[in-house]
Write an enzyme that holds these catalytic residues in place. Structure first.
Site, PDB file in Angstrom:
ATOM      1  N   TYR A 210      23.560  48.373  53.118  1.00 24.13           N
ATOM      2  CA  TYR A 210      24.805  48.899  53.679  1.00 24.13           C
ATOM      3  C   TYR A 210      25.224  48.050  54.868  1.00 24.13           C
ATOM      4  O   TYR A 210      24.408  47.758  55.738  1.00 24.13           O
ATOM      5  CB  TYR A 210      24.652  50.356  54.127  1.00 24.13           C
ATOM      6  CG  TYR A 210      25.502  51.265  53.273  1.00 24.13           C
ATOM      7  CD1 TYR A 210      26.891  51.153  53.302  1.00 24.13           C
ATOM      8  CD2 TYR A 210      24.935  52.177  52.404  1.00 24.13           C
ATOM      9  CE1 TYR A 210      27.681  51.930  52.486  1.00 24.13           C
ATOM     10  CE2 TYR A 210      25.720  52.969  51.580  1.00 24.13           C
ATOM     11  CZ  TYR A 210      27.095  52.843  51.632  1.00 24.13           C
ATOM     12  OH  TYR A 210      27.880  53.601  50.818  1.00 24.13           O
TER      13      TYR A 210
ATOM     14  N   GLU B 125      28.706  48.280  56.477  1.00 24.42           N
ATOM     15  CA  GLU B 125      30.090  48.605  56.871  1.00 24.42           C
ATOM     16  C   GLU B 125      30.428  47.894  58.183  1.00 24.42           C
ATOM     17  O   GLU B 125      29.604  47.825  59.083  1.00 24.42           O
ATOM     18  CB  GLU B 125      30.235  50.122  57.045  1.00 24.42           C
ATOM     19  CG  GLU B 125      30.326  50.843  55.707  1.00 24.42           C
ATOM     20  CD  GLU B 125      30.397  52.358  55.845  1.00 24.42           C
ATOM     21  OE1 GLU B 125      30.301  52.865  56.976  1.00 24.42           O
ATOM     22  OE2 GLU B 125      30.551  53.013  54.806  1.00 24.42           O
TER      23      GLU B 125
ATOM     24  N   ASP C 272      50.149  36.803  45.807  1.00 29.87           N
ATOM     25  CA  ASP C 272      48.931  37.216  45.114  1.00 29.87           C
ATOM     26  C   ASP C 272      48.570  36.084  44.163  1.00 29.87           C
ATOM     27  O   ASP C 272      49.145  35.952  43.091  1.00 29.87           O
ATOM     28  CB  ASP C 272      49.226  38.521  44.368  1.00 29.87           C
ATOM     29  CG  ASP C 272      48.049  39.009  43.555  1.00 29.87           C
ATOM     30  OD1 ASP C 272      47.043  38.274  43.452  1.00 29.87           O
ATOM     31  OD2 ASP C 272      48.150  40.119  43.003  1.00 29.87           O
TER      32      ASP C 272
ATOM     33  N   THR D 201      41.879  37.144  43.548  1.00 29.44           N
ATOM     34  CA  THR D 201      40.584  37.486  42.956  1.00 29.44           C
ATOM     35  C   THR D 201      39.708  36.256  43.117  1.00 29.44           C
ATOM     36  O   THR D 201      40.208  35.159  43.398  1.00 29.44           O
ATOM     37  CB  THR D 201      40.685  37.792  41.449  1.00 29.44           C
ATOM     38  OG1 THR D 201      41.163  36.621  40.779  1.00 29.44           O
ATOM     39  CG2 THR D 201      41.625  38.952  41.164  1.00 29.44           C
TER      40      THR D 201
ATOM     41  N   ARG E 295      33.067  38.540  40.109  1.00 34.86           N
ATOM     42  CA  ARG E 295      34.205  39.452  40.058  1.00 34.86           C
ATOM     43  C   ARG E 295      34.438  40.037  41.452  1.00 34.86           C
ATOM     44  O   ARG E 295      33.550  40.692  41.990  1.00 34.86           O
ATOM     45  CB  ARG E 295      33.884  40.557  39.046  1.00 34.86           C
ATOM     46  CG  ARG E 295      34.994  41.546  38.752  1.00 34.86           C
ATOM     47  CD  ARG E 295      34.699  42.286  37.449  1.00 34.86           C
ATOM     48  NE  ARG E 295      34.716  41.323  36.354  1.00 34.86           N
ATOM     49  CZ  ARG E 295      35.830  40.856  35.780  1.00 34.86           C
ATOM     50  NH1 ARG E 295      37.010  41.306  36.141  1.00 34.86           N
ATOM     51  NH2 ARG E 295      35.753  39.955  34.826  1.00 34.86           N
TER      52      ARG E 295
HETATM   53  C1  LIG Z   1      43.926  39.931  37.940  1.00 36.76           C
HETATM   54  C2  LIG Z   1      44.988  40.214  38.896  1.00 36.76           C
HETATM   55  C3  LIG Z   1      44.859  41.249  39.852  1.00 36.76           C
HETATM   56  C4  LIG Z   1      43.769  42.277  39.802  1.00 36.76           C
HETATM   57  O1  LIG Z   1      42.500  41.861  39.946  1.00 36.76           O
HETATM   58  P1  LIG Z   1      41.308  42.867  39.589  1.00 36.76           P
HETATM   59  O2  LIG Z   1      40.111  42.158  40.140  1.00 36.76           O
HETATM   60  O3  LIG Z   1      41.310  43.043  38.122  1.00 36.76           O
HETATM   61  O4  LIG Z   1      41.575  44.132  40.308  1.00 36.76           O
HETATM   62  C5  LIG Z   1      45.859  41.380  40.805  1.00 36.76           C
HETATM   63  N1  LIG Z   1      46.924  40.570  40.815  1.00 36.76           N
HETATM   64  C6  LIG Z   1      47.104  39.605  39.901  1.00 36.76           C
HETATM   65  C7  LIG Z   1      48.318  38.757  39.972  1.00 36.76           C
HETATM   66  C8  LIG Z   1      46.151  39.399  38.900  1.00 36.76           C
HETATM   67  O5  LIG Z   1      46.352  38.453  37.981  1.00 36.76           O
END
Ligand SMILES: *Cc1c(COP(=O)(O)O)cnc(C)c1O
Length: 432
Positions: free
Chosen positions: A51, A53, A197, A223, A232
């Protein structure tokens, strides 16, 4: 994995089967990749017990002396990789990283302007079935019908009319690069925050093969398991820790803080509990790999393979959304072939080729059927496949799609797939 085999042969057997599936399928899902053995070993370590945090040096638990060093290494390597001033490596996934972005920049009911899901966007960018669309007022921009590329005039018009609090960039099924400079000018004009993103393209951006969003965006999320080829997980980054001139305040104290402080607290305690230190160690390993020169060679090959695959598909009369690709994936509109994404995905799966059905812009089918398939090169490029191999894969795909009901054709192609996979070995350490 001897101990697992002894203690729980049922689970071991299934992991063995999945390893076999990964070894002997042609994996073309654009969001997947094959993490290295070193990454997988770090993930499978005793760090899962800890843990921690809080952040390195500021934890709510004792005994963090080693995980502190590990998390600092992960952060330093990520900063070096992206030339970033600040990162947070704790988000459990891409969606979790995005939750922290929303918590920082938006209040419930605020307006978001994001890329339409059916034009390549992601669920977490305002879809009505996701917390983002439930909590915030989501509006969308999309691609031009003729060009298949994001229509920046539409983005500007919508932004001027809506005055959104945040504009999001980033996609799961978009084959072109983004013009961050123009997005930033629009965001500045209407007083919106700008969020990129880069979940899909993080590896290509790290290798500097695509435009860099960090200088233009208030925040970048990602990610770590797609083109970046780590475990992951998720991550947040800031190009420069811009002063919080808009005076967004911390939820409890009401104090104005810098974005880095606000984002750190939006991850924990805002949206998560304890960080996954075993995954953070694996992230550090993956970032270490990504800092090596051969990572750039790999990413260049990913792009080259996608380009040659796209060209081959077009030669065979397939219709590519936007007419090609600048990144790691192609999106095929199957309507001129009289097929749906669902039929294509299922026929290819029976031939041991894994792709996913995908909405195409202005799709006339439901998300469960779709008119397209999305095909990516990151995973098979990790196995060592080059241009000629990908062109051969396109031939195999075309053979299956010409006869989507023929089990004979599928069996014959599956045989060729197996032979190809044997030439490019993947994992042997589960049973070894
Ligand atoms: C894959 C993806 C996510 C989500 O990722 P996870 O690890 O599956 O939650 C968010 N935004 C975009 C643009 C993605 O391609």
């Amino acid at each position: 994995m001897k101990k697992l085999n002894e203690q729980d042969p049922e689970i071991f057997g299934l992991i063995e089967k999945e390893t076999e599936r990964q070894n002997f399928n042609i994996e073309l899902i654009a969001s997947e990749n094959f993490a290295s053995r070193a990454v997988i070993e770090a993930m499978g370590s005793c760090l899962t017990n800890k843990y921690a945090e809080g952040l390195p040096g500021k934890r709510y638990y004792g005994g963090c002396q080693y995980v502190d060093i590990i998390e600092d290494l992960a952060r330093d390597r990520a900063k070096a990789l992206y030339n970033a001033d600040w990162v947070n490596v704790q988000p459990h996934s891409g969606a979790q990283a995005n939750a922290a972005v929303y918590l920082t920049f938006m209040k419930p009911g605020d307006k978001l302007l994001g890329l339409d899901l059916s034009h390549g966007g992601h669920l977490t960018h305002g879809s009505p079935v996701n917390f983002s669309g439930i909590t915030y007022e989501a509006h969308f921009y999309g691609v031009g019908k003729e060009t298949g590329r994001i229509d920046m005039d539409l983005v500007r018009d919508k932004a001027r009319k809506l005055k959104p609090r945040m504009i999001s960039i980033g996609a799961s099924a978009y084959t072109r690069d983004f013009n961050y400079e123009v997005f930033a000018a629009i965001a500045d004009e209407v007083g919106a925050f700008l969020w990129m993103d880069m979940a899909h393209t993080a590896g290509l951006i790290a290798a500097k093969l695509l435009n860099d969003p960090l200088p233009y965006c208030n925040v970048v999320s990602t990610t770590t398991h797609k083109t970046l080829r780590g475990p992951r997980g998720g991550m947040l980054l800031l190009g420069r820790d811009r002063e919080n001139t808009l005076g967004v305040v911390a939820p409890k104290s009401g104090r104005v803080k810098n974005w880095s402080e606000l984002l750190d607290s939006a991850v924990f305690p805002g949206t998560q509990g304890g960080p996954l230190e075993h995954v953070i160690a694996a992230k550090a390993v993956a970032f270490g790999e990504a800092l090596q020169p051969d990572f750039i060679t790999y990413q260049k090959q990913v792009m080259e393979n996608a380009k040659s695959m796209g060209a081959k598909f077009m030669e065979l009369g397939y219709d590519l959304v936007s007419g090609g690709t600048d990144n790691h994936l192609v999106l095929i509109d199957l309507r001129n072939k009289g097929l749906t994404g669902k039929i294509a995905e299922e026929a290819l799966e029976r031939a041991e080729i894994t792709v996913n059905k995908n909405m195409v812009p202005f799709d006339t089918q439901s998300p469960f059927v779709t008119s397209g398939i999305r095909i990516g090169t990151p995973a098979m490029t990790t196995r060592g496949l080059g241009k000629a191999d990908f062109e051969h894969i396109v031939q195999l795909i075309d053979t299956v799609l010409q006869n989507p009901d023929s089990e004979d054709v599928q069996a014959k192609v599956a045989g060729e797939v197996r032979a190809m996979c044997e030439r490019f070995p993947l994992y042997d350490f589960v049973t070894a």
